[in-house]
Scaffold this active site. Structure first.
Site, mmCIF file in Angstrom:
data_model
loop_
_atom_site.group_PDB
_atom_site.id
_atom_site.type_symbol
_atom_site.label_atom_id
_atom_site.label_comp_id
_atom_site.label_asym_id
_atom_site.label_seq_id
_atom_site.Cartn_x
_atom_site.Cartn_y
_atom_site.Cartn_z
ATOM 1 N N CYS A 100 0.839 -1.202 0.000
ATOM 2 C CA CYS A 100 0.000 0.000 0.000
ATOM 3 C C CYS A 100 0.878 1.257 0.000
ATOM 4 O O CYS A 100 1.561 1.514 -0.987
ATOM 5 C CB CYS A 100 -0.990 -0.039 1.156
ATOM 6 S SG CYS A 100 -2.389 1.095 0.922
ATOM 7 N N HIS A 188 -3.495 -5.107 0.689
ATOM 8 C CA HIS A 188 -2.964 -5.457 2.010
ATOM 9 C C HIS A 188 -3.035 -6.965 2.261
ATOM 10 O O HIS A 188 -3.969 -7.441 2.911
ATOM 11 C CB HIS A 188 -3.762 -4.755 3.104
ATOM 12 C CG HIS A 188 -3.470 -3.302 3.267
ATOM 13 N ND1 HIS A 188 -2.429 -2.830 4.035
ATOM 14 C CD2 HIS A 188 -4.097 -2.220 2.759
ATOM 15 C CE1 HIS A 188 -2.421 -1.507 4.006
ATOM 16 N NE2 HIS A 188 -3.407 -1.113 3.231
ATOM 17 N N GLU A 190 -1.304 -8.574 4.327
ATOM 18 C CA GLU A 190 -0.974 -8.844 5.735
ATOM 19 C C GLU A 190 -2.162 -8.766 6.669
ATOM 20 O O GLU A 190 -2.089 -9.197 7.836
ATOM 21 C CB GLU A 190 0.116 -7.867 6.215
ATOM 22 C CG GLU A 190 -0.370 -6.506 6.686
ATOM 23 C CD GLU A 190 -0.739 -5.528 5.576
ATOM 24 O OE1 GLU A 190 -0.844 -4.342 5.871
ATOM 25 O OE2 GLU A 190 -0.931 -5.965 4.422
#
Length: 245
Positions: A100, A188, A190
C-alpha cells in the site's frame, strides 16, 4: 526499533517498516516470518527508527501502509528517508515488498508518479492476476481473481522497466515487480482479523463513512484468502533467504 524474533540465527533480519501509529502491527506477515523461524525487526518510522539504517544490513525490507500521502516528505521527513532506503535496497539487490503506502514510496523511489485516485478503493475487493504473474516468484500461484483488503486513496504509476502483475476494476496497477527482488502491492495481504480489529479501534466509523457494511467487511477479513496471502509471504521469505545466502 524492536527485534520481534530470531536472535542468534545465521541470517540477517527482515525489516518491517510500520508507518502510522494508528495502524500498528504486522498481521499475517509477522506470523509467516515467525513460522519460518527468521529474524524480524519492526521499525516505527514516525519515531525516527529509519535514520542511519543501511539496506544491506537486512535480508529484506517490507514497508507497510499508512494514512498519509507518499509525497508528504516536508511534513513527514521519514518518508524521504524511507524512499532513499528503498532505492538503496533495490540498487544493492536487497529484496523489497512494498505494501500500500510502502508500494507507493517504492514506486516513487523508482521514479514513478503517485497521485490521488479517481475513486477510493476500500473494503474487500477482487484483484486479478495478469499473464505476467504466471512465472513470478511471489504471485505465480494466483491463477484467478481473489479477494483482498484494500484501503487507499492514492495510486502509483508503473515504474519504468517494471513488470505489471495484477490489476483491479478501479486500479490498473495492483502489483508490480522491478528487477528480480522488488515488488509493490497496492493491496494489504498482511491484514488478518486481529490486525483489522486493532486498526478499526483507531478509525471508528470509517467503513460506514465509506459506504461499507462493517459486519460484512469484518466477515470477509475473518475468512480471508489464506490460499493466496500465506504462500505470497512464504515466497518472499524464500527470496530473502536466497538473497542473503
Amino acid at each position: 526499533m524492536s527485534l520481534a524474533v530470531g536472535f542468534g540465527l545465521p541470517v540477517k533480519p527482515i525489516l518491517a517498516i510500520e508507518q502510522d501509529p494508528t495502524l500498528p502491527g504486522l498481521g499475517l506477515l509477522g506470523r509467516v516470518v515467525r513460522g519460518r523461524g527468521l529474524p524480524l525487526v519492526s521499525a516505527h518510522a514516525w519515531e525516527g527508527d529509519l535514520e542511519n539504517l543501511r539496506a544491506g544490513d537486512f535480508a529484506g525490507i517490507v514497508p507497510l501502509g499508512g494514512s498519509m500521502q507518499s509525497w508528504e516528505e516536508e511534513r513527514l521527513p521519514y518518508l524521504r528517508d524511507e524512499r532513499a532506503l528503498l532505492r538503496e535496497a533495490v540498487d544493492e539487490g536487497v529484496p523489497v515488498l512494498g505494501i500500500c503506502l510502502g508500494a507507493q514510496v517504492l514506486a516513487r523511489a523508482l521514479g514513478a508518479e503517485v497521485r490521488r485516485a479517481e475513486h477510493p478503493e476500500v473494503g474487500w475487493q477482487l484483484v486479478e492476476p495478469l499473464a505476467e504473474a504466471g512465472d513470478d516468484r511471489l504471485l505465480a500461484h494466483l491463477r484467478e481473481p481473489v479477494g483482498v483488503y484494500q484501503w487507499h486513496l492514492d495510486v502509483f504509476d508503473l515504474p519504468h522497466g517494471a513488470v505489471r502483475l495484477a490489476r483491479s476494476e478501479l486500479s490498473p496497477n495492483q502489483a508490480f515487480r522491478y528487477g528480480e527482488r522488488a515488488w509493490g502491492l497496492q493491496f494489504h495481504p498482511e491484514v488478518d482479523l486481529p490486525l483489522y480489529l486493532g486498526w478499526i479501534k483507531n478509525w471508528v466509523g470509517a467503513p460506514e463513512r465509506m459506504g461499507l457494511d462493517p459486519d460484512a467487511l469484518e466477515a470477509s477479513v475473518a475468512e480471508g484468502s489464506p490460499h493466496f496471502t500465506e504462500p505470497l509471504f512464504e515466497a518472499f521469505c524464500s527470496v530473502c533467504v536466497d538473497a542473503a545466502a
